[in-house]
Design a protein around this motif. Structure first.
Motif, short mmCIF file in Angstrom:
data_model
loop_
_atom_site.label_atom_id
_atom_site.label_comp_id
_atom_site.label_asym_id
_atom_site.label_seq_id
_atom_site.Cartn_x
_atom_site.Cartn_y
_atom_site.Cartn_z
N LEU A 148 0.85 -1.19 0.00
CA LEU A 148 0.00 0.00 0.00
C LEU A 148 0.89 1.24 0.00
O LEU A 148 1.80 1.34 0.82
CB LEU A 148 -0.91 0.01 1.23
N SER A 149 0.62 2.15 -0.88
CA SER A 149 1.42 3.36 -1.00
C SER A 149 0.63 4.57 -0.52
O SER A 149 -0.34 4.98 -1.14
CB SER A 149 1.83 3.56 -2.47
N GLY A 150 1.06 5.12 0.65
CA GLY A 150 0.45 6.34 1.16
C GLY A 150 -0.70 6.16 2.13
O GLY A 150 -1.23 7.12 2.66
N PHE A 151 -1.11 4.93 2.39
CA PHE A 151 -2.23 4.69 3.31
C PHE A 151 -2.09 3.31 3.93
O PHE A 151 -1.34 2.47 3.44
CB PHE A 151 -3.58 4.81 2.60
N SER A 152 -2.79 3.08 5.01
CA SER A 152 -2.84 1.76 5.64
C SER A 152 -4.28 1.25 5.57
O SER A 152 -5.20 2.00 5.22
CB SER A 152 -2.35 1.83 7.09
N ALA A 153 -4.46 -0.02 5.90
CA ALA A 153 -5.80 -0.60 5.80
C ALA A 153 -5.99 -1.67 6.86
O ALA A 153 -5.03 -2.31 7.30
CB ALA A 153 -6.02 -1.20 4.42
N ARG A 154 -7.23 -1.83 7.26
CA ARG A 154 -7.65 -2.93 8.16
C ARG A 154 -8.59 -3.81 7.36
O ARG A 154 -9.47 -3.32 6.67
CB ARG A 154 -8.38 -2.39 9.38
N ILE A 155 -8.40 -5.13 7.49
CA ILE A 155 -9.30 -6.09 6.86
C ILE A 155 -10.19 -6.65 7.96
O ILE A 155 -9.73 -7.05 9.02
CB ILE A 155 -8.51 -7.23 6.18
N LEU A 156 -11.50 -6.66 7.68
CA LEU A 156 -12.51 -7.10 8.65
C LEU A 156 -13.36 -8.19 8.04
O LEU A 156 -13.56 -8.24 6.82
CB LEU A 156 -13.41 -5.92 9.03
N ALA A 157 -13.91 -9.06 8.88
CA ALA A 157 -14.92 -10.03 8.46
C ALA A 157 -16.28 -9.40 8.73
O ALA A 157 -16.53 -8.89 9.83
CB ALA A 157 -14.77 -11.33 9.24
N ASP A 158 -17.15 -9.41 7.74
CA ASP A 158 -18.47 -8.81 7.87
C ASP A 158 -19.37 -9.69 8.71
O ASP A 158 -19.59 -10.85 8.40
CB ASP A 158 -19.07 -8.60 6.48
N ALA A 159 -19.87 -9.13 9.79
CA ALA A 159 -20.78 -9.84 10.70
C ALA A 159 -21.66 -8.78 11.37
O ALA A 159 -21.52 -7.59 11.10
CB ALA A 159 -20.00 -10.63 11.73
N THR B 270 -21.42 -7.65 14.30
CA THR B 270 -20.35 -6.77 14.76
C THR B 270 -19.12 -7.20 13.99
O THR B 270 -18.62 -8.32 14.18
CB THR B 270 -20.10 -6.92 16.28
N ASP B 271 -18.64 -6.34 13.06
CA ASP B 271 -17.52 -6.71 12.20
C ASP B 271 -16.32 -7.16 13.04
O ASP B 271 -16.03 -6.60 14.09
CB ASP B 271 -17.11 -5.53 11.31
N GLU B 272 -15.63 -8.19 12.55
CA GLU B 272 -14.51 -8.79 13.28
C GLU B 272 -13.19 -8.41 12.62
O GLU B 272 -12.98 -8.66 11.44
CB GLU B 272 -14.69 -10.30 13.30
N TYR B 273 -12.29 -7.81 13.41
CA TYR B 273 -10.96 -7.42 12.93
C TYR B 273 -10.14 -8.66 12.61
O TYR B 273 -10.04 -9.57 13.41
CB TYR B 273 -10.27 -6.57 14.00
N LEU B 274 -9.53 -8.69 11.40
CA LEU B 274 -8.68 -9.81 11.01
C LEU B 274 -7.22 -9.43 10.86
O LEU B 274 -6.34 -10.16 11.29
CB LEU B 274 -9.17 -10.40 9.68
N LEU B 275 -6.94 -8.26 10.24
CA LEU B 275 -5.58 -7.98 9.83
C LEU B 275 -5.36 -6.49 9.62
O LEU B 275 -6.24 -5.81 9.09
CB LEU B 275 -5.35 -8.72 8.51
N GLN B 276 -4.19 -6.00 10.01
CA GLN B 276 -3.79 -4.61 9.75
C GLN B 276 -2.68 -4.63 8.70
O GLN B 276 -1.70 -5.36 8.85
CB GLN B 276 -3.26 -3.96 11.03
N ILE B 277 -2.83 -3.85 7.65
CA ILE B 277 -1.81 -3.75 6.60
C ILE B 277 -1.19 -2.36 6.68
O ILE B 277 -1.89 -1.36 6.53
CB ILE B 277 -2.42 -4.00 5.20
N PRO B 278 0.13 -2.28 6.91
CA PRO B 278 0.77 -0.98 7.08
C PRO B 278 0.99 -0.25 5.76
O PRO B 278 0.99 -0.85 4.69
CB PRO B 278 2.12 -1.35 7.73
N SER B 279 1.23 1.04 5.88
CA SER B 279 1.52 1.90 4.73
C SER B 279 2.98 1.78 4.34
O SER B 279 3.86 1.65 5.19
CB SER B 279 1.20 3.35 5.12
N ASP B 280 3.24 1.86 3.05
CA ASP B 280 4.59 2.00 2.49
C ASP B 280 5.56 0.92 2.95
O ASP B 280 6.75 1.18 3.14
CB ASP B 280 5.14 3.39 2.84
N MET B 281 5.07 -0.30 3.13
CA MET B 281 5.93 -1.40 3.56
C MET B 281 5.39 -2.70 2.96
O MET B 281 4.45 -3.29 3.50
CB MET B 281 5.94 -1.49 5.09
N PRO B 282 5.92 -3.15 1.82
CA PRO B 282 5.44 -4.41 1.24
C PRO B 282 5.51 -5.53 2.27
O PRO B 282 6.50 -5.66 2.99
CB PRO B 282 6.39 -4.67 0.08
#
Length: 127
Positions: free
Chosen positions: A57-68, A70-82
């Protein structure tokens, strides 16, 4: 115009293993908040596991959630770091066993601007 989150590719590797490639392109309209990443509702299934993730991800970070319910946190993806996460060793990340699980993955971004973009590739195992 809106940010673009597109499932660019979906490949069936056989034996219930799939590769999903997502591209994210910011247009300056703001963050994505719990935006569905799947093109078809529920197409990962409620028993799917994420077993590998490749992301850049270039310039931003992201969180991946499972839709439920109450959405469930799965993973954090950092910015500017493959990154590469090999989750086979821990049995994979469950899509969700929560109440109201839809089988969908959601993305929430932080810092997504007009010149930002990224790619997320997930290896999913369906049981």
């Amino acid at each position: 115009m809106a940010n673009t989150i597109n499932r660019a590719r979906s490949v069936n590797l056989g034996s219930g293993i799939y590769l999903l490639q997502f591209t994210i392109i910011g247009d300056g309209s703001g963050e994505e908040t719990a935006t569905r990443m799947n093109i078809t509702t529920g197409d990962l299934g409620t028993n799917a596991k994420i077993v590998n993730v490749y992301a850049s991800l270039s310039g931003f970070s992201a969180r991946i959630l499972a839709d439920a319910t109450t959405d469930e946190y799965l993973l954090q993806i950092p910015s500017d770091m493959p990154m590469h996460w090999d989750l086979w060793k821990i049995g994979g990340l469950n899509n969700s066993n929560s109440t109201g699980n839809t089988g969908d993955l959601l993305i929430t971004t932080s810092g997504l601007g007009s010149t930002d973009s990224g790619t997320i590739i997930m290896e999913i195992r369906k049981s």
